[in-house]
Design a protein around this motif. Sequence first.
Motif, mmCIF file in Angstrom:
data_model
loop_
_atom_site.group_PDB
_atom_site.id
_atom_site.type_symbol
_atom_site.label_atom_id
_atom_site.label_comp_id
_atom_site.label_asym_id
_atom_site.label_seq_id
_atom_site.Cartn_x
_atom_site.Cartn_y
_atom_site.Cartn_z
ATOM 1 N N VAL A 85 0.879 -1.167 0.000
ATOM 2 C CA VAL A 85 0.000 0.000 0.000
ATOM 3 C C VAL A 85 0.920 1.222 0.000
ATOM 4 N N ILE A 133 -4.836 3.193 8.010
ATOM 5 C CA ILE A 133 -5.342 2.128 7.157
ATOM 6 C C ILE A 133 -6.030 1.080 8.018
ATOM 7 N N SER A 134 -7.101 0.503 7.484
ATOM 8 C CA SER A 134 -7.785 -0.565 8.197
ATOM 9 C C SER A 134 -6.822 -1.734 8.389
ATOM 10 N N PRO A 179 -7.485 -6.439 5.073
ATOM 11 C CA PRO A 179 -7.901 -6.203 3.688
ATOM 12 C C PRO A 179 -9.248 -6.864 3.412
ATOM 13 N N HIS A 208 -7.004 0.984 13.534
ATOM 14 C CA HIS A 208 -6.336 1.417 12.306
ATOM 15 C C HIS A 208 -4.841 1.590 12.545
ATOM 16 N N ASP A 246 2.283 -5.801 2.882
ATOM 17 C CA ASP A 246 1.278 -6.634 3.519
ATOM 18 C C ASP A 246 1.065 -7.887 2.680
ATOM 19 N N ARG A 249 -8.641 -1.877 0.382
ATOM 20 C CA ARG A 249 -8.255 -1.373 1.707
ATOM 21 C C ARG A 249 -8.965 -0.057 1.962
ATOM 22 N N GLN A 291 -11.583 4.268 -0.367
ATOM 23 C CA GLN A 291 -11.351 2.869 -0.717
ATOM 24 C C GLN A 291 -10.334 2.825 -1.856
ATOM 25 N N SER A 343 -7.992 0.003 -4.302
ATOM 26 C CA SER A 343 -8.018 -1.411 -4.669
ATOM 27 C C SER A 343 -7.013 -1.710 -5.770
#
Length: 157
Positions: A67, A77-78, A81, A105, A114, A133, A148, A150
Amino acid sequence: MKRFLAFACLLLPFALAACGTQADTNTIDPADTDPAMLSSTDEPEPLRIELPADSFSASDERIAYTVVNDSGEALEISPVPRLEAKTEDGWQKVEFADVGFCGTHDLLEVSQDDVLELDWFDPLPPGSYRIVRSIYEAQSTDDTPPAQISAEFSLTE
């Protein structure tokens, strides 16, 4: 003959001036063009997911990705995923198989490596998928929905 030369001398500057102001029909006026067509599509988005390949084997155990945050902003970031599968009806969330997550987060600095563990899901058939994400403003106290991001990929047998 003198009259003809005098007349020609008077008209010559006007004739030359008219030639110099003739519109070039091959020139595109940027004001008449869609700005998206003028911008370079080679520039990557400031927030993005980068995959090492466009296609992976369904027998792979995991898919590594990065990311990237080139926005210059402090973001979060969350922690987990989301995987989505492309269907005839559009993108559909792929549910986790007996896996639970908790956490808060994470700070997203310039980049974060990741992995998407494929054993988090029931066996995945070949097809088109994307990793999604959620990105949040750092220290945000309002209910602003996350952005969002992707990246799409294919799973093969």
